[in-house]
Design an enzyme around this catalytic site. Structure first.
Site, PDB file in Angstrom:
ATOM      1  N   ARG A  99       0.831  -1.210   0.000  1.00 28.15           N
ATOM      2  CA  ARG A  99       0.000   0.000   0.000  1.00 28.15           C
ATOM      3  C   ARG A  99       0.869   1.265   0.000  1.00 28.15           C
ATOM      4  O   ARG A  99       0.551   2.244   0.673  1.00 28.15           O
ATOM      5  CB  ARG A  99      -0.938   0.035   1.219  1.00 28.15           C
ATOM      6  CG  ARG A  99      -1.950  -1.079   1.289  1.00 28.15           C
ATOM      7  CD  ARG A  99      -2.987  -0.986   0.161  1.00 28.15           C
ATOM      8  NE  ARG A  99      -4.086  -1.892   0.401  1.00 28.15           N
ATOM      9  CZ  ARG A  99      -4.091  -3.172   0.064  1.00 28.15           C
ATOM     10  NH1 ARG A  99      -3.046  -3.692  -0.547  1.00 28.15           N
ATOM     11  NH2 ARG A  99      -5.143  -3.923   0.314  1.00 28.15           N
ATOM     12  N   SER A 158     -10.619  -0.754   3.438  1.00 29.77           N
ATOM     13  CA  SER A 158      -9.825  -0.871   4.671  1.00 29.77           C
ATOM     14  C   SER A 158      -9.413   0.516   5.140  1.00 29.77           C
ATOM     15  O   SER A 158      -8.773   1.250   4.391  1.00 29.77           O
ATOM     16  CB  SER A 158      -8.548  -1.664   4.422  1.00 29.77           C
ATOM     17  OG  SER A 158      -8.839  -2.920   3.897  1.00 29.77           O
ATOM     18  N   GLU A 201      -4.849   3.773   6.367  1.00 27.68           N
ATOM     19  CA  GLU A 201      -4.530   3.498   4.979  1.00 27.68           C
ATOM     20  C   GLU A 201      -5.156   4.582   4.109  1.00 27.68           C
ATOM     21  O   GLU A 201      -4.639   4.959   3.066  1.00 27.68           O
ATOM     22  CB  GLU A 201      -5.113   2.119   4.627  1.00 27.68           C
ATOM     23  CG  GLU A 201      -4.522   1.510   3.402  1.00 27.68           C
ATOM     24  CD  GLU A 201      -5.570   1.076   2.430  1.00 27.68           C
ATOM     25  OE1 GLU A 201      -5.978   1.921   1.617  1.00 27.68           O
ATOM     26  OE2 GLU A 201      -5.986  -0.092   2.486  1.00 27.68           O
TER      27      GLU A 201
HETATM   28  N1  EPU Z   1     -10.598 -10.575  10.882  1.00 29.05           N
HETATM   29  C1  EPU Z   1     -11.388 -10.642  11.995  1.00 29.05           C
HETATM   30  N2  EPU Z   1     -12.442  -9.789  12.100  1.00 29.05           N
HETATM   31  C2  EPU Z   1     -12.733  -8.881  11.177  1.00 29.05           C
HETATM   32  C3  EPU Z   1     -11.938  -8.809  10.019  1.00 29.05           C
HETATM   33  C4  EPU Z   1     -10.858  -9.663   9.879  1.00 29.05           C
HETATM   34  O1  EPU Z   1     -11.162 -11.443  12.884  1.00 29.05           O
HETATM   35  O2  EPU Z   1     -13.692  -8.126  11.351  1.00 29.05           O
HETATM   36  C5  EPU Z   1      -9.441 -11.484  10.746  1.00 29.05           C
HETATM   37  C6  EPU Z   1      -9.788 -12.849  10.235  1.00 29.05           C
HETATM   38  O3  EPU Z   1      -9.011 -13.751  10.982  1.00 29.05           O
HETATM   39  C7  EPU Z   1      -9.292 -12.862   8.790  1.00 29.05           C
HETATM   40  C8  EPU Z   1      -8.136 -11.896   8.850  1.00 29.05           C
HETATM   41  O4  EPU Z   1      -8.496 -10.950   9.861  1.00 29.05           O
HETATM   42  O5  EPU Z   1      -8.880 -14.130   8.427  1.00 29.05           O
HETATM   43  C9  EPU Z   1      -7.902 -11.175   7.555  1.00 29.05           C
HETATM   44  O6  EPU Z   1      -9.047 -10.535   7.130  1.00 29.05           O
HETATM   45  P1  EPU Z   1      -9.446 -10.388   5.574  1.00 29.05           P
HETATM   46  O7  EPU Z   1      -8.884 -11.506   4.799  1.00 29.05           O
HETATM   47  O8  EPU Z   1     -10.879 -10.070   5.522  1.00 29.05           O
HETATM   48  O9  EPU Z   1      -8.756  -9.099   5.047  1.00 29.05           O
HETATM   49  P2  EPU Z   1      -7.482  -8.287   5.460  1.00 29.05           P
HETATM   50  O10 EPU Z   1      -6.233  -9.059   5.413  1.00 29.05           O
HETATM   51  O11 EPU Z   1      -7.761  -7.570   6.699  1.00 29.05           O
HETATM   52  C10 EPU Z   1      -6.568  -7.278   3.209  1.00 29.05           C
HETATM   53  C11 EPU Z   1      -6.633  -5.948   2.501  1.00 29.05           C
HETATM   54  C12 EPU Z   1      -7.938  -5.812   1.735  1.00 29.05           C
HETATM   55  C13 EPU Z   1      -8.046  -6.948   0.752  1.00 29.05           C
HETATM   56  C14 EPU Z   1      -8.007  -8.273   1.532  1.00 29.05           C
HETATM   57  C15 EPU Z   1      -8.014  -9.456   0.632  1.00 29.05           C
HETATM   58  C16 EPU Z   1      -5.314  -4.414   3.840  1.00 29.05           C
HETATM   59  C17 EPU Z   1      -5.319  -3.267   4.799  1.00 29.05           C
HETATM   60  N3  EPU Z   1      -6.497  -4.866   3.455  1.00 29.05           N
HETATM   61  O12 EPU Z   1      -7.528  -7.238   4.227  1.00 29.05           O
HETATM   62  O13 EPU Z   1      -7.866  -4.588   1.029  1.00 29.05           O
HETATM   63  O14 EPU Z   1      -9.236  -6.873  -0.008  1.00 29.05           O
HETATM   64  O15 EPU Z   1      -6.792  -8.342   2.307  1.00 29.05           O
HETATM   65  O16 EPU Z   1      -6.788  -9.549  -0.029  1.00 29.05           O
HETATM   66  O17 EPU Z   1      -4.244  -4.876   3.449  1.00 29.05           O
HETATM   67  C18 EPU Z   1      -8.494  -2.286   0.939  1.00 29.05           C
HETATM   68  O18 EPU Z   1      -7.290  -2.035   0.870  1.00 29.05           O
HETATM   69  O19 EPU Z   1      -9.370  -1.374   0.932  1.00 29.05           O
HETATM   70  C19 EPU Z   1      -8.916  -3.674   1.061  1.00 29.05           C
HETATM   71  C20 EPU Z   1     -10.185  -4.004   1.206  1.00 29.05           C
END
Ligand code: EPU
Length: 343
Positions: A163, A241, A337
């Site tokens: 990012r 995010s 972000e």
């Molecule tokens: N989780 C929770 N509760 C929540 C959300 C997440 O417990 O409310 C935990 C879960 O264990 C889950 C883990 O967090 O397995 C990861 O969550 P998720 O895969 O939903 O997404 P993320 O890693 O938090 C990132 C990017 C997203 C992107 C997704 C999929 C960032 C800041 N965000 O989210 O990007 O779509 O991976 O690749 O890196 C964006 O940048 O706007 C965005 C949506």
């Protein structure tokens, strides 16, 4: 010719749906208009607006707003199995993904449904489901905001990170990105392409869909997963995010596991891991909470939402509360972000 509007409403132009006004606003649909606008507003700082999908507006915007609405997709080179597309900055990113899927061009199908425009995608090196823009990025054309000179920046010069890019650092406020060139695999010429389906729930979601594995099916799986977790900005204001997933030292993570044995992590390098900020926020009890019209999405704690008429500062206050709680509980600073727009 450019047309300049005063006290122009921006509510429709930011996906958070914050009501704010631009002191001066002009929509740019040609490079000629961009040159004229730079000359017209010479000497003042400019505010560049794309899809408005990664910003939280805190006040009315005093700087002249240049809304970059340049359009056009050009196939500039085909070299065997690879095709290069030069995409104008104002092209909607998701529409570009659909265009590529329809034309059998592989590489960005995992990035379906990311809001915003193509020209702003390099700034934060958009990424999702195991793919980042930098994986297909060749170069981008920019115009220097001071001199009006055109330049091409290569992938190396963009210095992409998680990012992150040169546009958030050394080149902050220096250029307007006018087009982005991507290199994609032409599946009309070859079938030698590996679908990226090992991230998250993509594989499971694809098994639920009919038909052979294909880029169209990957895009559909991503669309389904994203729509089930992330709110549609047309329905409820948000910027995806709100925080970045923090990167911490492995030693610190081992220590935290003593008190929080369920804390998930992603490997980053030998010494560091990334912690899902959504998990930290969720565990702190914020998911689905609402403070007036500002709140936290009920299906993904990483996403802050505007239930209607929240101000930018009301949303920022919720963000600060979250940051404070996460810092106190885990000793981890989660950084925003989304870009905070002061004026
Ligand atoms: N989780 C929770 N509760 C929540 C959300 C997440 O417990 O409310 C935990 C879960 O264990 C889950 C883990 O967090 O397995 C990861 O969550 P998720 O895969 O939903 O997404 P993320 O890693 O938090 C990132 C990017 C997203 C992107 C997704 C999929 C960032 C800041 N965000 O989210 O990007 O779509 O991976 O690749 O890196 C964006 O940048 O706007 C965005 C949506």
């Amino acid at each position: 010719m450019i047309e300049v509007f005063h006290h122009y409403p921006l509510k429709e132009h930011n996906t958070f749906g914050i009501s704010a006004f631009a002191k001066a606003y002009t929509s740019i649909i040609t490079l000629q208009q961009l040159k004229e606008a730079l000359a017209y507003f010479h000497g003042s700082d400019k505010f560049l607006l794309g899809g408005g999908s990664n910003m939280l507006i805190l006040n009315d915007i005093e700087k002249p707003v240049l809304h970059i609405n340049l359009t056009g997709i050009e196939r500039i080179r085909a070299n065997g199995n690879l095709v290069q597309l030069k995409v104008a900055a104002g092209e909607n990113w998701h529409k570009l993904v659909l265009y590529c899927v329809e034309n059998n061009l592989a590489g960005i199908e995992n990035l379906a449904l990311i809001p915003g425009n193509t020209g702003t995608a390099p700034i934060q090196n958009i990424g999702a489901y195991g793919v980042e823009l930098k994986d297909v990025f060749v170069s981008c054309e920019v115009m220097d905001l001071e001199s009006g000179m055109k330049r091409t920046l290569t992938a190396a010069e963009c210095n992409f990170g998680y990012r992150d890019s040169v546009f958030k650092n050394e080149a902050l406020g220096k250029y307007v990105i006018t087009s982005v060139t991507l290199e994609l695999t032409d599946l009309n010429e070859t079938s030698d392409y590996d679908l990226k389906i090992n991230y998250g729930a993509i594989k499971e979601e694809m098994e639920r869909l009919d038909g052979e594995a294909s880029i169209a099916k990957v895009a559909q799986a991503v669309i389904n997963i994203r729509s089930s977790k992330l709110p549609d900005p047309k329905v409820i204001g948000n910027s995806g995010s709100f925080f970045k997933n923090p990167v911490i030292e492995k030693g610190k993570y081992q220590d935290l596991l003593q008190s929080f044995p369920d804390m998930p992590s992603y490997a980053v390098n030998e010494g560091h891991v990334k912690i899902p900020a959504g998990w930290l926020i969720d565990q702190s009890g914020f998911k689905g909470k609402r403070y007036g019209d500002a709140g936290i999405h009920d299906k993904q704690a990483l996403v802050l939402v505007n239930h209607g008429n929240a101000t930018g500062n009301e949303i920022l206050n919720v963000a600060k509360e979250i940051q404070k709680m996460v810092k106190t509980t885990y000793g981890i600073l989660i950084e925003t972000e989304v870009n905070l727009i002061e004026n």
